[in-house]
Design a protein around this motif. Sequence first.
Motif, PDB file in Angstrom:
ATOM      1  N   LYS A   1       0.936  -1.393   0.000  1.00  0.00           N
ATOM      2  CA  LYS A   1       0.016   0.121  -0.005  1.00  0.00           C
ATOM      3  C   LYS A   1       0.792   1.237   0.062  1.00  0.00           C
ATOM      4  O   LYS A   1       1.975   1.343   0.548  1.00  0.00           O
ATOM      5  CB  LYS A   1      -0.981   0.009   1.079  1.00  0.00           C
ATOM      6  CG  LYS A   1      -1.942  -1.034   1.340  1.00  0.00           C
ATOM      7  CD  LYS A   1      -2.893  -0.951   0.225  1.00  0.00           C
ATOM      8  CE  LYS A   1      -4.064  -2.040   0.364  1.00  0.00           C
ATOM      9  NZ  LYS A   1      -4.967  -1.852  -0.611  1.00  0.00           N
ATOM     10  N   THR A   2       0.366   2.323  -0.708  1.00  0.00           N
ATOM     11  CA  THR A   2       1.426   3.499  -0.620  1.00  0.00           C
ATOM     12  C   THR A   2       0.496   4.677   0.010  1.00  0.00           C
ATOM     13  O   THR A   2      -0.650   4.829  -0.102  1.00  0.00           O
ATOM     14  CB  THR A   2       1.553   3.756  -2.214  1.00  0.00           C
ATOM     15  OG1 THR A   2       0.105   4.074  -2.892  1.00  0.00           O
ATOM     16  CG2 THR A   2       2.291   2.920  -2.974  1.00  0.00           C
TER      17      THR A   2
ATOM     18  N   ARG B   1       1.465   6.292 -11.145  1.00  0.00           N
ATOM     19  CA  ARG B   1       0.485   5.741 -10.148  1.00  0.00           C
ATOM     20  C   ARG B   1       0.002   6.576  -9.170  1.00  0.00           C
ATOM     21  O   ARG B   1       0.575   7.524  -8.385  1.00  0.00           O
ATOM     22  CB  ARG B   1       1.575   4.561  -9.460  1.00  0.00           C
ATOM     23  CG  ARG B   1       1.944   3.396 -10.332  1.00  0.00           C
ATOM     24  CD  ARG B   1       2.325   2.263  -9.457  1.00  0.00           C
ATOM     25  NE  ARG B   1       2.357   1.047 -10.364  1.00  0.00           N
ATOM     26  CZ  ARG B   1       1.506   0.466 -10.616  1.00  0.00           C
ATOM     27  NH1 ARG B   1       0.268   0.536 -10.187  1.00  0.00           N
ATOM     28  NH2 ARG B   1       1.400  -0.584 -11.551  1.00  0.00           N
ATOM     29  N   LYS B   2      -1.176   6.213  -8.819  1.00  0.00           N
ATOM     30  CA  LYS B   2      -1.946   7.000  -7.857  1.00  0.00           C
ATOM     31  C   LYS B   2      -1.636   6.238  -6.331  1.00  0.00           C
ATOM     32  O   LYS B   2      -1.216   5.271  -6.531  1.00  0.00           O
ATOM     33  CB  LYS B   2      -3.492   6.787  -7.947  1.00  0.00           C
ATOM     34  CG  LYS B   2      -4.282   7.785  -8.679  1.00  0.00           C
ATOM     35  CD  LYS B   2      -5.700   7.946  -8.490  1.00  0.00           C
ATOM     36  CE  LYS B   2      -6.200   8.730  -9.421  1.00  0.00           C
ATOM     37  NZ  LYS B   2      -7.890   8.821  -9.328  1.00  0.00           N
TER      38      LYS B   2
ATOM     39  N   ASP C   1      -2.675   5.088  -2.650  1.00  0.00           N
ATOM     40  CA  ASP C   1      -3.642   4.658  -1.958  1.00  0.00           C
ATOM     41  C   ASP C   1      -4.329   5.544  -1.034  1.00  0.00           C
ATOM     42  O   ASP C   1      -5.536   5.552  -0.598  1.00  0.00           O
ATOM     43  CB  ASP C   1      -3.394   3.270  -1.184  1.00  0.00           C
ATOM     44  CG  ASP C   1      -3.272   2.420  -2.288  1.00  0.00           C
ATOM     45  OD1 ASP C   1      -3.940   1.822  -3.069  1.00  0.00           O
ATOM     46  OD2 ASP C   1      -1.958   1.785  -2.213  1.00  0.00           O
ATOM     47  N   CYS C   2      -3.341   6.319  -0.320  1.00  0.00           N
ATOM     48  CA  CYS C   2      -3.989   7.392   0.741  1.00  0.00           C
ATOM     49  C   CYS C   2      -2.816   8.514   0.693  1.00  0.00           C
ATOM     50  O   CYS C   2      -1.806   8.419   0.231  1.00  0.00           O
ATOM     51  CB  CYS C   2      -3.969   6.631   2.020  1.00  0.00           C
ATOM     52  SG  CYS C   2      -4.557   7.646   3.196  1.00  0.00           S
TER      53      CYS C   2
END
Length: 204
Positions: free
Chosen positions: A174-175, A195-196, A198-199
């Motif tokens: 997770k990023t 890349r998007k 995650d938070c």
Amino acid sequence: DVYKRQGINAEYGVQEAKKLLRKDMKGRLSSLPSSHFSPQNKEIEKRLKEHPLFKESKRIGVYVSSPVLFEVDTHSIIANILIERKECYIPKMDSSVAELSFHKIERFDDPSLLVKDPKYGILEPSSLCPEESGLDLLIVPGVAFDKEGNRLGRGKGYYDKFIERCIKKGYPIKTLGICYAEQIVESVPMLPYDRKLDCLIYPQ
């Protein structure tokens, strides 16, 4: 050929927009005194500690901040990861291939385990630190962000490449981005391979 040229022109436009945003953000952040960021660092650290992704993660990769780069201070975040007995991994940069690797540290005050990058004075893991074999969470720096989780890096693709390698290996990483309030913009220019996150955590 026409479509190919249009694609190249579109990508060139996005790259130019990214360059302008990087320049604008550098001017915006460099105009503020360092004291301006202290309360923001504390709020970000508090919000991170309370975040479910952080609480659930056992193996955390996190950048080592540099005041030269106007990044959220991670020194106390690293200390917290170690205090909470989570595994902490910090990046080592290989500029010859523009790639990052993350290595485990047991403490953050041992000169035998840390070396200074000559360009930015950032602490990196020494050759004694073992490389990660899968991270739960990666705390990501950046130049600018939007509220959709889009991120503008420094243009070399270090983090995007590392995340791509993790995904190819099957790691469920997770990023999570952290940034100052001034780094939030309405929209970050993005290309298909960007890349998007995650938070994203930033001061409210």
